[in-house]
Scaffold this active site. Structure first.
Site, PDB file in Angstrom:
ATOM      1  N   TRP A 108       0.841  -1.213   0.000  1.00  0.00           N
ATOM      2  CA  TRP A 108       0.000   0.000   0.000  1.00  0.00           C
ATOM      3  C   TRP A 108       0.867   1.250   0.000  1.00  0.00           C
ATOM      4  O   TRP A 108       0.591   2.211  -0.720  1.00  0.00           O
ATOM      5  CB  TRP A 108      -0.963   0.003   1.195  1.00  0.00           C
ATOM      6  N   ASP A 158      -1.522   6.728   6.000  1.00  0.00           N
ATOM      7  CA  ASP A 158      -2.581   5.795   5.660  1.00  0.00           C
ATOM      8  C   ASP A 158      -2.875   4.987   6.922  1.00  0.00           C
ATOM      9  O   ASP A 158      -2.024   4.227   7.399  1.00  0.00           O
ATOM     10  CB  ASP A 158      -2.088   4.888   4.522  1.00  0.00           C
ATOM     11  N   LYS A 218     -12.062  -1.814   7.324  1.00  0.00           N
ATOM     12  CA  LYS A 218     -11.299  -2.647   8.249  1.00  0.00           C
ATOM     13  C   LYS A 218     -11.741  -2.422   9.690  1.00  0.00           C
ATOM     14  O   LYS A 218     -12.070  -3.379  10.371  1.00  0.00           O
ATOM     15  CB  LYS A 218      -9.801  -2.381   8.091  1.00  0.00           C
TER      16      LYS A 218
HETATM   17  C1  LIG Z   1      -7.022  -1.992   2.476  1.00  0.00           C
HETATM   18  C2  LIG Z   1      -5.988  -0.962   2.429  1.00  0.00           C
HETATM   19  C3  LIG Z   1      -5.908  -0.029   1.382  1.00  0.00           C
HETATM   20  C4  LIG Z   1      -6.830  -0.061   0.199  1.00  0.00           C
HETATM   21  O1  LIG Z   1      -8.069   0.408   0.564  1.00  0.00           O
HETATM   22  P1  LIG Z   1      -9.240   0.588  -0.498  1.00  0.00           P
HETATM   23  O2  LIG Z   1     -10.290   1.239   0.344  1.00  0.00           O
HETATM   24  O3  LIG Z   1      -9.607  -0.773  -0.989  1.00  0.00           O
HETATM   25  O4  LIG Z   1      -8.762   1.458  -1.595  1.00  0.00           O
HETATM   26  C5  LIG Z   1      -4.931   0.941   1.438  1.00  0.00           C
HETATM   27  N1  LIG Z   1      -4.070   1.003   2.467  1.00  0.00           N
HETATM   28  C6  LIG Z   1      -4.112   0.114   3.474  1.00  0.00           C
HETATM   29  C7  LIG Z   1      -3.129   0.230   4.599  1.00  0.00           C
HETATM   30  C8  LIG Z   1      -5.064  -0.889   3.489  1.00  0.00           C
HETATM   31  O5  LIG Z   1      -5.100  -1.760   4.507  1.00  0.00           O
END
Ligand SMILES: *Cc1c(COP(=O)(O)O)cnc(C)c1O
Length: 361
Positions: A102, A172, A196
């Protein structure tokens, strides 16, 4: 019907009480005679839901007043572009720490808009650790410094934040938001896909310091400009109404049932320790990351034998433990134990792992 223990990395388990509340309000939300899904986002009744969600998030995360909370769509992946479009606007440079897929995607997307610089990476060891950071290698002119605080696929997390001085730190938080307290004031902007730890897919939460709003590049699509959403209280267009409603119920659960983020953290540490302690003494199962960098949320592990891994995953499903297969880039298994995974789910998993180990010596 029996519910499984769901160790999915995302979308993932939600608190059962939240699902029950949503079910009970499905046909008639609070005497409105409608489902939340059916109501106008501009109605009085919906306004209370979105405003309630924001004020609960502010309270639970202790968000300072000079930060805006935005309820967006497009997933965390859209933020990989929105952040540079809005923030890479002075020197046109930004620093990145590559700690997994990511983080790498955020870096690659930013490279399309400016000079994205890698200050450190753990790619050399399949992202199994968080690299040491030397602030003297950071670019003082960078428009921002980006990290992925918890690495969902590899199971690592930052346990301290880089010292970036006046350069805004961007993170993020998709797979760790609401798992423990964070000091929002240390960041210029944080973002998270909701699926999540916050609610269902479809909602993306951005928390941004106000002075970072309003400098997007000219060609930024209207919908990708933070100012559009900040000026319109996330109501420029139709927000993901139902996902915001569920997020509000999740926040109520954290506040009232758990007792806030300090308590949430205690519970998450207890769960993670149950599993890590078992892995550390097992002669069959092993964790895959350096101990100091272990995530509280995502725990990858292997037996070292692909056939045995497969057998474990399939026997686990039969016992009601689902989504334990590891990410294809790591192999083996991964247990994602987000906020809503009960302690008893982790206890039951550890019991099952003990049994499996004894039966497959
Ligand atoms: C799941 C995840 C993403 C991607 O998220 P989307 O909402 O599917 O675009 C990005 N960064 C991290 C750390 C993630 O766990």
């Amino acid at each position: 019907m029996a519910r499984v223990f769901n160790f999915s990395a995302g979308p993932s388990v939600l608190p059962e009480s939240v699902l029950q509340k949503a079910a009970s309000e499905m046909l008639d939300y609070n005497g409105s005679g409608q489902s939340v899904m059916e109501m106008s986002h501009r109605s009085k009744v919906y306004e209370e839901i979105i405003n309630g969600c924001e004020s609960l998030l502010r309270e639970v995360m202790n968000i300072p007043d000079n930060y805006k909370v935005l309820f967006l769509q497009g997933g965390a992946s859209s933020q990989f572009a929105m952040v540079p479009l809005n923030l890479m606007n002075k020197s046109g440079k930004a620093d990145f720490v590559l700690t997994g897929q990511w983080a790498k995607k955020a870096y690659q997307e930013a490279s399309r808009y400016g000079v994205a610089n890698v200050v450190a990476s753990s790619a050399d060891k399949t992202f199994s650790y968080i690299p040491e950071l030397d602030p003297s290698t950071f670019d003082k002119d960078a428009d921002y410094f980006h990290i992925c605080l918890n690495n969902t696929i590899y199971g690592t997390r930052f346990t301290s934040l880089p010292e970036t001085g006046d350069v805004p730190l961007i993170a993020d938080l998709s797979s760790c938001i609401l798992s423990e307290p964070i000091d929002v004031s240390k960041f210029g902007l944080v973002y998270a896909g909701a699926q999540k730890n916050m609610g269902p897919a479809g909602l993306t939460v951005v928390i941004i310091r106000e002075d970072l709003i309003g400098n997007a590049r000219d060609y930024t699509p209207t919908m990708f400009n933070y100012k559009t959403h900040a000026d319109n209280d996330s109501m420029y267009n139709t927000p993901p109404t139902y996902a915001i409603y569920i997020c509000k119920l999740v926040l109520e659960w954290i506040k009232n049932d758990i007792g806030g983020l300090e308590k949430m953290k205690e519970q998450n540490e207890r769960k993670a320790n149950l599993l890590y302690d078992f892995l550390d003494q097992s002669s069959m199962f092993k964790g895959t990351v350096e101990k100091e960098c272990r995530s509280l949320m995502n725990i990858p592990f292997v037996t070292g034998n692909d056939e045995l891994d497969k057998k474990f995953v399939s026997e686990a499903v039969q016992k009601g433990f689902v989504n334990l297969k590891g990410h294809r880039s790591v192999g083996g298994m991964r247990a994602s134990i987000y906020n809503a995974m009960p302690v008893k789910g982790v206890e039951a998993l550890v019991e099952f792992m003990k049994e499996f180990e004894a039966n497959n010596k």
